[in-house]
Design an enzyme around this catalytic site. Structure first.
Site, PDB file in Angstrom:
ATOM      1  N   ASP A 160       0.916  -1.219   0.038  1.00 38.03           N
ATOM      2  CA  ASP A 160       0.033   0.044   0.080  1.00 38.03           C
ATOM      3  C   ASP A 160       0.901   1.082  -0.022  1.00 38.03           C
ATOM      4  O   ASP A 160       2.261   1.083   0.517  1.00 38.03           O
ATOM      5  CB  ASP A 160      -0.816   0.164   1.325  1.00 38.03           C
ATOM      6  CG  ASP A 160      -1.846  -1.177   1.316  1.00 38.03           C
ATOM      7  OD1 ASP A 160      -2.260  -1.738   0.122  1.00 38.03           O
ATOM      8  OD2 ASP A 160      -2.240  -1.559   2.346  1.00 38.03           O
TER       9      ASP A 160
HETATM   10  N1  URA Z   1      -1.098  -6.044   3.775  1.00 38.67           N
HETATM   11  C1  URA Z   1      -1.780  -4.845   3.764  1.00 38.67           C
HETATM   12  O1  URA Z   1      -2.569  -4.754   4.476  1.00 38.67           O
HETATM   13  N2  URA Z   1      -1.035  -3.722   3.281  1.00 38.67           N
HETATM   14  C2  URA Z   1       0.194  -3.901   2.490  1.00 38.67           C
HETATM   15  O2  URA Z   1       0.789  -3.115   2.113  1.00 38.67           O
HETATM   16  C3  URA Z   1       0.501  -5.154   2.502  1.00 38.67           C
HETATM   17  C4  URA Z   1       0.033  -6.330   3.081  1.00 38.67           C
END
Ligand code: URA
Length: 232
Positions: free
Chosen positions: A101
């Site tokens: 993310d």
């Molecule tokens: N899980 C998440 O919620 N975000 C990420 O960036 C990676 C795994």
């Protein structure tokens, strides 16, 4: 390396298609037609597909320590792409093996080898990813058990696959998962009425984030790291 795998590596075609081009006598090794998919290719051999040399350009593999507010996408949108941190002459053809993310930091693997990244991202391969998470609320007492048994994510039919939770403190944990659903870690803690305040990826399979890499820094993977993703 087997000839069919070598062809997949250098062209991105599937193993079945590699076998097909071999059968159709489209592949030469040191100028001799080879049809055997299991033929062992070594570094000193010249492999050609329809007269086009393969392997002249070696696939590239990198790790990067991602900064928050960067995108794991090769297209720049609202935030800069993680690739903009890489002062490489040519980032064309590179892709990210397992996105994070925008606000997540830590280990990102980058390559132009589609077969290699498939080992990491394919649900069938169940590649382990380890995250460090900082939580808004103290963890419930049986969190380890709940994650080991699987939790119900919003809008999903099945429980999550068994995950390993290590409690560093009541609000800091290490979580190892073998799936890669959208926002998976955040949704797993949301299923426990908690909230991830900060998330950092430390490891993918056997490849750990190099502690010498500052945020935004990157390096090439070692041969041992590259080879580690192939299942033994
Ligand atoms: N899980 C998440 O919620 N975000 C990420 O960036 C990676 C795994």
């Amino acid at each position: 390396m087997r000839l069919d795998k070598f062809i997949c590596h250098h062209t991105g075609i599937s193993r079945a298609d590699a076998k097909r081009v071999l059968k159709q006598e489209m592949v030469t090794v040191d100028e001799a037609v080879i049809k055997d998919p299991g033929f062992k290719v070594t570094d000193d051999m010249d492999v050609e597909l329809e007269g086009r040399p393969l392997g002249a350009v070696k696939p590239r593999y990198f790790m990067l320590n991602k900064v928050a507010n960067t995108l794991c996408s090769t297209i720049d949108e609202e935030y800069p792409s993680v690739l903009s941190y890489m002062d490489l002459p040519n980032t064309k053809g590179l892709h990210i093996a397992g996105r994070l993310d925008v606000d997540t930091t830590g280990l990102v693997l980058i390559t132009d080898d589609g077969q290699w990244s498939h080992q990491i991202t394919s649900p069938k391969k169940a590649c382990m990813k380890r995250y460090r998470a900082w939580l808004a609320e103290p963890l419930v007492a049986d969190a380890e058990k709940q994650f080991a048994e699987g939790v119900q994510l919003h809008n999903e039919l099945e429980l999550t696959k068994p995950a390993i939770l290590e409690r560093i403190s009541d609000t800091e944990v290490l979580l190892s998962i073998s799936e890669g659903k959208y926002h998976q870690v955040k949704r797993m803690f949301a299923a426990m009425d908690n909230k991830v305040m900060q998330l950092h990826r430390e490891q993918i399979g056997e490849i750990a984030l190099d502690p010498d890499l500052e945020e935004g820094e990157w390096r090439e993977l070692t041969d041992a790291e590259i080879n580690s993703v192939w299942q033994k």
